[in-house]
Design a protein around this motif. Structure first.
Motif: not given
Length: 252
Positions: A29-39
């Motif tokens: 469930s964190l996929t989108n948020a964590m990908n954005d944060i990592a970028k």
């Protein structure tokens, strides 16, 4: 001059080589948020290398226990964090409850299903076909769903119609394709899809609090880059803004 240029270049190469990979094991469930944060993080620190692995917290915890290389564990429930603490893979006093979420029922946009979060409501008769959610004995979303269905006295009437999925994003995909008429997911998952709609919200009192704890693994405690990235996730305004954008509630 050439020697100075060569020395500078050599130092740059060495600094890149010294930068460790940071492996983050995070709930699906964190996929989108964590990908954005990592970028955003890697844009600020181009030499950093963030690798995210997403899945059910249960499956990820088992992988960490089995020796998979992981620096940060970001769970969708407290139980699986405690599991790794008990397995001596995470230090107990280094966990932090960072986010919270809501449990919702969804359906394809084309269906009109009535939902009333009341024990007297016959939810099973309000739709035809299957209900999807995470595997109820292990996947956090499924565990919360089971608690709510029991609390509302709906579970028995749905026997034989419940499909257990590997993680919450798999549930979302089943409902998007119309293979399940109803899905039980987190509010944040429902909000990212234009193919489904929220038909109801489960009362918070019907299930355990949906808390997302984060912690460095014992391996991550030795990785300076992991320590820095975990701090960025927990305390940076950028990360906070992204979590809120996707519908998570910040715990502090």
């Amino acid at each position: 001059m050439k020697k100075i240029i060569f020395a500078t270049a050599l130092l740059s190469v060495c600094s890149l080589l010294q930068a460790e990979i940071v492996k983050v094991y995070a709930a699906a469930s964190l996929t989108n948020a964590m990908n954005d944060i990592a970028k955003i993080y890697q844009k600020q620190y181009p030499q950093k290398n963030i690798v995210a692995v997403f899945g059910a917290s249960s499956a990820l915890a088992k992988q960490v226990e089995s020796g998979a290389s992981s620096d940060i564990f970001f769970s969708a429930d407290v139980d699986w964090m405690n599991y790794l603490i008990n397995k001596k893979m995470i230090t107990a006093n280094k966990t932090e409850a960072l986010l919270s979420n809501q449990l919702v029922a969804i359906s394809p946009q084309s269906l009109n299903i009535i939902f009333k979060a009341e024990p007297s409501f016959n939810f099973g008769s309000s739709f035809k076909g299957y209900l999807c959610t995470g595997q109820m004995e292990s996947v956090p979303a499924g565990k919360y769903a089971k608690q709510s269905l029991i609390k509302l006295n709906w579970l028995d009437s749905l026997k034989g119609r419940i499909v257990g999925t590997d993680d919450v994003r798999s549930t979302l995909a089943f409902v998007e394709r119309g293979e399940c008429a109803v899905g039980i997911v987190y509010k944040t998952d429902a909000l990212i899809s234009k193919k489904v709609k929220i038909i109801g919200i489960f009362p918070e009192a019907s299930h355990h609090p949906i808390i997302y704890p984060i912690a460095l693994t014992k391996q991550g405690e030795k990785n300076l880059d992991a320590i820095q990235f975990e701090k960025f996730i927990k305390s940076s305004p950028q990360a906070k803004s992204i979590f809120q954008k996707y519908g998570f509630n910040i715990q502090k």
